[in-house]
Scaffold this active site. Structure first.
Site, PDB file in Angstrom:
ATOM      1  N   ARG A  59       0.814  -1.222   0.000  1.00 23.82           N
ATOM      2  CA  ARG A  59       0.000   0.000   0.000  1.00 23.82           C
ATOM      3  C   ARG A  59       0.846   1.270   0.000  1.00 23.82           C
ATOM      4  O   ARG A  59       0.474   2.279  -0.618  1.00 23.82           O
ATOM      5  CB  ARG A  59      -0.936  -0.023   1.215  1.00 23.82           C
ATOM      6  CG  ARG A  59      -1.883   1.176   1.314  1.00 23.82           C
ATOM      7  CD  ARG A  59      -2.773   1.018   2.541  1.00 23.82           C
ATOM      8  NE  ARG A  59      -3.486   2.245   2.875  1.00 23.82           N
ATOM      9  CZ  ARG A  59      -4.670   2.590   2.375  1.00 23.82           C
ATOM     10  NH1 ARG A  59      -5.270   1.799   1.528  1.00 23.82           N
ATOM     11  NH2 ARG A  59      -5.254   3.717   2.739  1.00 23.82           N
ATOM     12  N   ILE A  85      -6.977   7.845  -1.481  1.00 23.86           N
ATOM     13  CA  ILE A  85      -6.936   6.384  -1.420  1.00 23.86           C
ATOM     14  C   ILE A  85      -7.803   5.989  -0.233  1.00 23.86           C
ATOM     15  O   ILE A  85      -7.689   6.573   0.852  1.00 23.86           O
ATOM     16  CB  ILE A  85      -5.484   5.874  -1.282  1.00 23.86           C
ATOM     17  CG1 ILE A  85      -5.443   4.340  -1.262  1.00 23.86           C
ATOM     18  CG2 ILE A  85      -4.802   6.437  -0.048  1.00 23.86           C
ATOM     19  CD1 ILE A  85      -4.013   3.781  -1.276  1.00 23.86           C
ATOM     20  N   SER A  86      -8.689   5.043  -0.430  1.00 23.81           N
ATOM     21  CA  SER A  86      -9.664   4.685   0.603  1.00 23.81           C
ATOM     22  C   SER A  86      -9.003   4.053   1.823  1.00 23.81           C
ATOM     23  O   SER A  86      -7.922   3.463   1.749  1.00 23.81           O
ATOM     24  CB  SER A  86     -10.710   3.719   0.038  1.00 23.81           C
ATOM     25  OG  SER A  86     -11.487   4.323  -0.959  1.00 23.81           O
ATOM     26  N   GLN A  87      -9.686   4.158   2.944  1.00 23.43           N
ATOM     27  CA  GLN A  87      -9.316   3.483   4.183  1.00 23.43           C
ATOM     28  C   GLN A  87      -9.135   1.985   3.915  1.00 23.43           C
ATOM     29  O   GLN A  87      -9.933   1.387   3.194  1.00 23.43           O
ATOM     30  CB  GLN A  87     -10.437   3.726   5.182  1.00 23.43           C
ATOM     31  CG  GLN A  87     -10.315   3.035   6.510  1.00 23.43           C
ATOM     32  CD  GLN A  87     -11.597   3.219   7.325  1.00 23.43           C
ATOM     33  OE1 GLN A  87     -12.615   3.680   6.807  1.00 23.43           O
ATOM     34  NE2 GLN A  87     -11.545   2.846   8.586  1.00 23.43           N
TER      35      GLN A  87
END
Length: 236
Positions: A59, A85-87
Site C-alpha cells: 500500500r 486512497i480509501s481506508q
C-alpha cells in the site's frame, strides 16, 4: 591504498543500502500484517483470499512519498488532484462483498492510485479500471505495470460510461460516489453479477450499496454508511 580505500567505502555503502532497504521492506511488511489484523479482521472481514491480498499489496507504494509514513493507518489519504486512497478496511470490505473468483472479469470505476485495482488483481482474472483524471490514471498504470499486474488495464475516460468494449462484467466496483447508479454500469454488468457502489451527494449521507443484477435490473441493499469523493462526469 586510495583505490583500496575507495573500493572499501563503495562496498560498505552498498551493503548499508541493501541493509537499509531490507529493514524498510521488513517494516512495511510488519505494518501490513498489523493493518490486516487490527483494522480488517477485527471488523469482520474473513475471506482468506481477500486477507491474503491485503497482506500482499504494498500500500505504501500507492501513496505520495510525503504520506508513506501513514500508509498503513486506519484512514484515507490524499493522493493529489483532490482525490484519496480509501481506508484499508473499506477496500477490504468492498472487495469481499463482491465474492470474486479467479476467472472473473471486473470493472472498476475510479482508479485513483491503483491500489484497489491491485487488490482486485490478486483475486480475479482481469481488471478493467477507468479514471477520469489523466495524471492519476497514467501514474497508476505505470505503477501497476512496474509491480507486474499485467491483468490490469487502465483507461482514461468518463466512469459514468463504463468500458463497454469489455462488457459484460462479472462484477463492478465504484470507488467514487454518484448521486444515483449510472445506467451504463448496470447495462455492462452480467446477469447475476454483483456491483458495489457508494451513492449520495457530497456532504450528505452516502450509503455503500451492494447490488445483484436480475432480469436486467439491479436489486440493491444498503450495507454501510460511507464518505467518498464525488464521481466526476465527463463532458458530453
Amino acid at each position: 591504498m586510495l583505490l583500496k580505500m575507495s573500493a572499501f567505502i563503495l562496498f560498505t555503502f552498498s551493503v548499508c543500502s541493501m541493509s537499509c532497504n531490507a529493514e524498510n521492506d521488513d517494516s512495511t511488511a510488519v505494518n501490513r500484517l498489523r493493518m490486516v489484523r487490527e483494522q480488517i479482521e477485527r471488523r469482520g472481514v474473513c475471506d482468506d483470499a481477500v486477507l491474503r491480498a491485503m497482506r500482499t499489496v504494498p500500500r505504501h507504494l500507492f501513496v505520495p512519498e510525503s504520506q508513506r509514513v501513514s500508509a498503513y493507518e486506519d484512514h484515507p489519504l490524499p493522493i493529489g488532484e483532490g482525490q484519496t486512497i480509501s481506508q484499508p478496511y473499506i477496500v477490504a470490505f468492498m472487495t469481499e462483498a463482491l465474492g470474486l473468483g479467479r476467472d472473473d472479469h471486473v470493472l472498476e470505476i475510479g482508479t485513483g492510485s491503483g491500489y484497489q485495482a491491485a487488490v482486485l488483481a490478486e483475486l480475479a482474472g482481469e481488471i478493467y479500471t477507468v479514471e477520469i483524471v489523466e495524471t492519476l490514471g497514467n501514474r497508476a498504470a505505470a505503477l501497476l505495470d512496474s509491480l507486474g499486474y499485467d491483468n490490469v488495464k487502465v483507461r482514461i475516460g468518463d466512469g459514468y460510461r463504463g468500458w463497454v468494449e469489455h462488457a459484460p462484467y462479472d462484477a463492478v466496483i465504484v470507488t467514487c460516489a454518484p448521486e444515483e447508479i449510472p445506467s451504463a454500469l448496470v447495462d455492462q454488468l452480467k446477469e447475476g453479477g454483483s456491483m458495489i457502489i457508494p451513492v449520495g451527494a457530497m456532504g450528505a449521507v452516502q450509503e455503500l450499496v451492494l447490488g445483484e443484477k436480475k432480469n436486467g435490473r439491479i436489486l440493491t441493499r444498503d450495507v454501510l454508511s460511507v464518505r467518498f469523493v464525488p464521481m466526476v462526469k465527463g463532458k458530453e
